[in-house]
Design a protein around this motif. Sequence first.
Motif, PDB file in Angstrom:
ATOM      1  N   LYS A  69       0.849  -1.192   0.000  1.00 53.41           N
ATOM      2  CA  LYS A  69       0.000   0.000   0.000  1.00 53.41           C
ATOM      3  C   LYS A  69       0.884   1.241   0.000  1.00 53.41           C
ATOM      4  O   LYS A  69       2.011   1.211   0.484  1.00 53.41           O
ATOM      5  N   SER A  70       0.356   2.325  -0.498  1.00 55.29           N
ATOM      6  CA  SER A  70       1.102   3.579  -0.510  1.00 55.29           C
ATOM      7  C   SER A  70       1.021   4.251   0.860  1.00 55.29           C
ATOM      8  O   SER A  70      -0.080   4.550   1.332  1.00 55.29           O
ATOM      9  N   PRO A  71       2.173   4.524   1.501  1.00 52.88           N
ATOM     10  CA  PRO A  71       2.145   5.224   2.789  1.00 52.88           C
ATOM     11  C   PRO A  71       1.657   6.670   2.654  1.00 52.88           C
ATOM     12  O   PRO A  71       1.213   7.266   3.632  1.00 52.88           O
ATOM     13  N   ASP A  72       1.705   7.203   1.427  1.00 52.39           N
ATOM     14  CA  ASP A  72       1.217   8.567   1.194  1.00 52.39           C
ATOM     15  C   ASP A  72      -0.300   8.614   1.013  1.00 52.39           C
ATOM     16  O   ASP A  72      -0.895   9.683   1.098  1.00 52.39           O
ATOM     17  N   ARG A  73      -0.902   7.455   0.742  1.00 52.19           N
ATOM     18  CA  ARG A  73      -2.352   7.420   0.514  1.00 52.19           C
ATOM     19  C   ARG A  73      -3.103   6.580   1.543  1.00 52.19           C
ATOM     20  O   ARG A  73      -4.302   6.359   1.412  1.00 52.19           O
ATOM     21  N   THR A  74      -2.391   6.118   2.558  1.00 50.50           N
ATOM     22  CA  THR A  74      -3.011   5.339   3.628  1.00 50.50           C
ATOM     23  C   THR A  74      -3.011   6.195   4.889  1.00 50.50           C
ATOM     24  O   THR A  74      -1.987   6.744   5.272  1.00 50.50           O
ATOM     25  N   ASN A  75      -4.183   6.307   5.509  1.00 55.23           N
ATOM     26  CA  ASN A  75      -4.293   7.087   6.739  1.00 55.23           C
ATOM     27  C   ASN A  75      -4.066   6.202   7.960  1.00 55.23           C
ATOM     28  O   ASN A  75      -4.326   4.999   7.927  1.00 55.23           O
ATOM     29  N   VAL A  76      -3.608   6.817   9.020  1.00 50.08           N
ATOM     30  CA  VAL A  76      -3.330   6.098  10.257  1.00 50.08           C
ATOM     31  C   VAL A  76      -4.574   5.373  10.772  1.00 50.08           C
ATOM     32  O   VAL A  76      -4.491   4.235  11.232  1.00 50.08           O
ATOM     33  N   TYR A  77      -5.744   6.001  10.677  1.00 56.07           N
ATOM     34  CA  TYR A  77      -6.958   5.359  11.197  1.00 56.07           C
ATOM     35  C   TYR A  77      -7.263   4.036  10.496  1.00 56.07           C
ATOM     36  O   TYR A  77      -7.946   3.181  11.058  1.00 56.07           O
ATOM     37  N   GLU A  78      -6.735   3.822   9.288  1.00 52.11           N
ATOM     38  CA  GLU A  78      -6.980   2.577   8.557  1.00 52.11           C
ATOM     39  C   GLU A  78      -6.187   1.403   9.123  1.00 52.11           C
ATOM     40  O   GLU A  78      -6.558   0.251   8.907  1.00 52.11           O
ATOM     41  N   ILE A  79      -5.087   1.680   9.812  1.00 54.66           N
ATOM     42  CA  ILE A  79      -4.215   0.596  10.274  1.00 54.66           C
ATOM     43  C   ILE A  79      -4.053   0.528  11.786  1.00 54.66           C
ATOM     44  O   ILE A  79      -3.428  -0.391  12.298  1.00 54.66           O
ATOM     45  N   MET A  80      -4.617   1.488  12.505  1.00 49.53           N
ATOM     46  CA  MET A  80      -4.401   1.537  13.949  1.00 49.53           C
ATOM     47  C   MET A  80      -5.135   0.416  14.677  1.00 49.53           C
ATOM     48  O   MET A  80      -6.102  -0.155  14.169  1.00 49.53           O
ATOM     49  N   ILE A  81      -4.659   0.130  15.869  1.00 50.78           N
ATOM     50  CA  ILE A  81      -5.321  -0.784  16.794  1.00 50.78           C
ATOM     51  C   ILE A  81      -6.206   0.101  17.670  1.00 50.78           C
ATOM     52  O   ILE A  81      -5.733   1.084  18.250  1.00 50.78           O
ATOM     53  N   LYS A  82      -7.486  -0.234  17.739  1.00 52.78           N
ATOM     54  CA  LYS A  82      -8.397   0.579  18.536  1.00 52.78           C
ATOM     55  C   LYS A  82      -9.614  -0.249  18.894  1.00 52.78           C
ATOM     56  O   LYS A  82     -10.171  -0.889  18.010  1.00 52.78           O
ATOM     57  N   PRO A  83     -10.054  -0.301  20.123  1.00 57.21           N
ATOM     58  CA  PRO A  83      -9.491   0.370  21.289  1.00 57.21           C
ATOM     59  C   PRO A  83      -8.221  -0.326  21.755  1.00 57.21           C
ATOM     60  O   PRO A  83      -7.946  -1.470  21.380  1.00 57.21           O
ATOM     61  N   VAL A  84      -7.469   0.366  22.575  1.00 54.32           N
ATOM     62  CA  VAL A  84      -6.195  -0.142  23.079  1.00 54.32           C
ATOM     63  C   VAL A  84      -6.397  -0.685  24.487  1.00 54.32           C
ATOM     64  O   VAL A  84      -7.085  -0.074  25.302  1.00 54.32           O
ATOM     65  N   PHE A  85      -5.799  -1.812  24.754  1.00 51.78           N
ATOM     66  CA  PHE A  85      -5.801  -2.391  26.092  1.00 51.78           C
ATOM     67  C   PHE A  85      -4.930  -1.497  26.962  1.00 51.78           C
ATOM     68  O   PHE A  85      -3.758  -1.311  26.664  1.00 51.78           O
ATOM     69  N   SER A  86      -5.482  -0.917  28.018  1.00 53.71           N
ATOM     70  CA  SER A  86      -4.706  -0.021  28.880  1.00 53.71           C
ATOM     71  C   SER A  86      -4.730  -0.520  30.318  1.00 53.71           C
ATOM     72  O   SER A  86      -5.556  -1.361  30.688  1.00 53.71           O
ATOM     73  N   VAL A  87      -3.797   0.001  31.122  1.00 49.32           N
ATOM     74  CA  VAL A  87      -3.702  -0.371  32.532  1.00 49.32           C
ATOM     75  C   VAL A  87      -3.692   0.895  33.381  1.00 49.32           C
ATOM     76  O   VAL A  87      -3.303   1.969  32.919  1.00 49.32           O
ATOM     77  N   SER A  88      -4.101   0.750  34.612  1.00 43.39           N
ATOM     78  CA  SER A  88      -4.145   1.867  35.550  1.00 43.39           C
ATOM     79  C   SER A  88      -2.747   2.201  36.053  1.00 43.39           C
ATOM     80  O   SER A  88      -1.900   1.313  36.232  1.00 43.39           O
TER      81      SER A  88
END
Length: 133
Positions: A69-88
């Motif tokens: 894929k083109s890094p210039d035509r791919t947005n971060v929201y297309e590849i991100m992990i969400k939601p993220v497992f978080s800790v206190s």
Amino acid sequence: MNVRTPVRNRDVLNQDYAMVDGTITVSEAIATAVANNVKVLVVNKRTEHDEYGLVLMSDIARKVLAKDKSPDRTNVYEIMIKPVFSVSADMDVRYTARLFERFGINKAPVLEDNDIKGFVTYDDIVLKGMIDK
């Protein structure tokens, strides 16, 4: 009786990450990572009711480079992990290590008052949390 004071996530966290917006391109995300000398990018919430996202360099390699894929035509929201497992921030690192093992992860954002204070990794837990001070 000698009672051990628990080591908390706040005691071992690192701040090796940068915040980005989900609408930037992968090319811009890589430039941000290089400029900040980090390998972890946190995708900021769009609203107070949203959740944080996460982009690792391995995600870019697997989801952009390997798929040609083109890094210039791919947005971060297309590849991100969400939601993220978080800790206190107050959680004992022993429990954090157990969660990591149970869910097959090796890093997580540390939250306090619903804001990211840093990240905790297995390395942080071992190198900063298992030595007597």
